[in-house]
Design a protein around this motif. Sequence first.
Motif, PDB file in Angstrom:
ATOM      1  N   GLU A   1      -5.239  -9.010 -12.484  1.00 39.92           N
ATOM      2  CA  GLU A   1      -4.114  -9.728 -12.017  1.00 39.92           C
ATOM      3  C   GLU A   1      -3.418  -8.737 -10.943  1.00 39.92           C
ATOM      4  N   GLU A   2      -3.327  -7.306 -11.444  1.00 42.11           N
ATOM      5  CA  GLU A   2      -2.625  -6.292 -10.672  1.00 42.11           C
ATOM      6  C   GLU A   2      -3.297  -5.803  -9.407  1.00 42.11           C
ATOM      7  N   MET A   3      -4.768  -5.758  -9.429  1.00 36.58           N
ATOM      8  CA  MET A   3      -5.546  -5.148  -8.588  1.00 36.58           C
ATOM      9  C   MET A   3      -5.177  -5.426  -7.122  1.00 36.58           C
ATOM     10  N   PRO A   4      -4.976  -6.767  -6.649  1.00 34.16           N
ATOM     11  CA  PRO A   4      -4.474  -6.927  -5.641  1.00 34.16           C
ATOM     12  C   PRO A   4      -3.267  -6.250  -5.055  1.00 34.16           C
ATOM     13  N   SER A   5      -2.194  -6.090  -5.818  1.00 34.83           N
ATOM     14  CA  SER A   5      -1.058  -5.356  -5.393  1.00 34.83           C
ATOM     15  C   SER A   5      -1.364  -3.880  -5.141  1.00 34.83           C
TER      16      SER A   5
END
Length: 208
Positions: free
Chosen positions: A101-105
């Motif tokens: 979930e945090e990889m795009p950010s």
Amino acid sequence: MRWKIVIPLVAAAGVASLIAGGVYHHSATTNAREAATQPSSRSQAVETPTSAGVFTMHEQPKQVPELQFVDGEGRAMGLDAFRGKTVLLNIWATWCIPCREEMPSLDRLQAQLGGPDFEVVPLSIDREGLPAVEAFYHELGLEALGIYVDKSASAAYRLGTVGIPTTLLVNAAGLEQGRLIGPAEWDSEDMISLLRRELQSINTASNR
């Protein structure tokens, strides 16, 4: 959701369960919390909350153990390859839901702040190695981040992680400046401001 910071020592058995379970540990025992809050004669930590997470910044930078991994071309390397720039080292895996979930950010953060003085280094501990990570990057359309893989997962143990994702801010001299345990909105306004301040502080200290 606010994530609690706990930095106990990790045992080899703990790493085995981390790899098998793929779950971020956002709670700890009372003893672990007490150990994490005990004052240290060598270093004290300052918790810096943001809307995206809580970074623990060390008053005195800490040594980072030697890590070995490969890049997206399969070439062996270590953190010394980034010496001279500040690194945001993120320990993650494709089977870890908070990591996914945090990889795009993190990708957006690298696109915004990445350059000669700063780089996001997402270090996967996937046992399936490069193919699993490459497929994940393609699935999410990650373009700014490099690919780095430690299929032995020894980095998680050597860094004393209690779960993933765990992210270290490593200064240009290769020392750990701070740590955030758990996921974060890495391109949020609060986090960008925090990282800019830390980069400025690190650069000022290195020029003295």
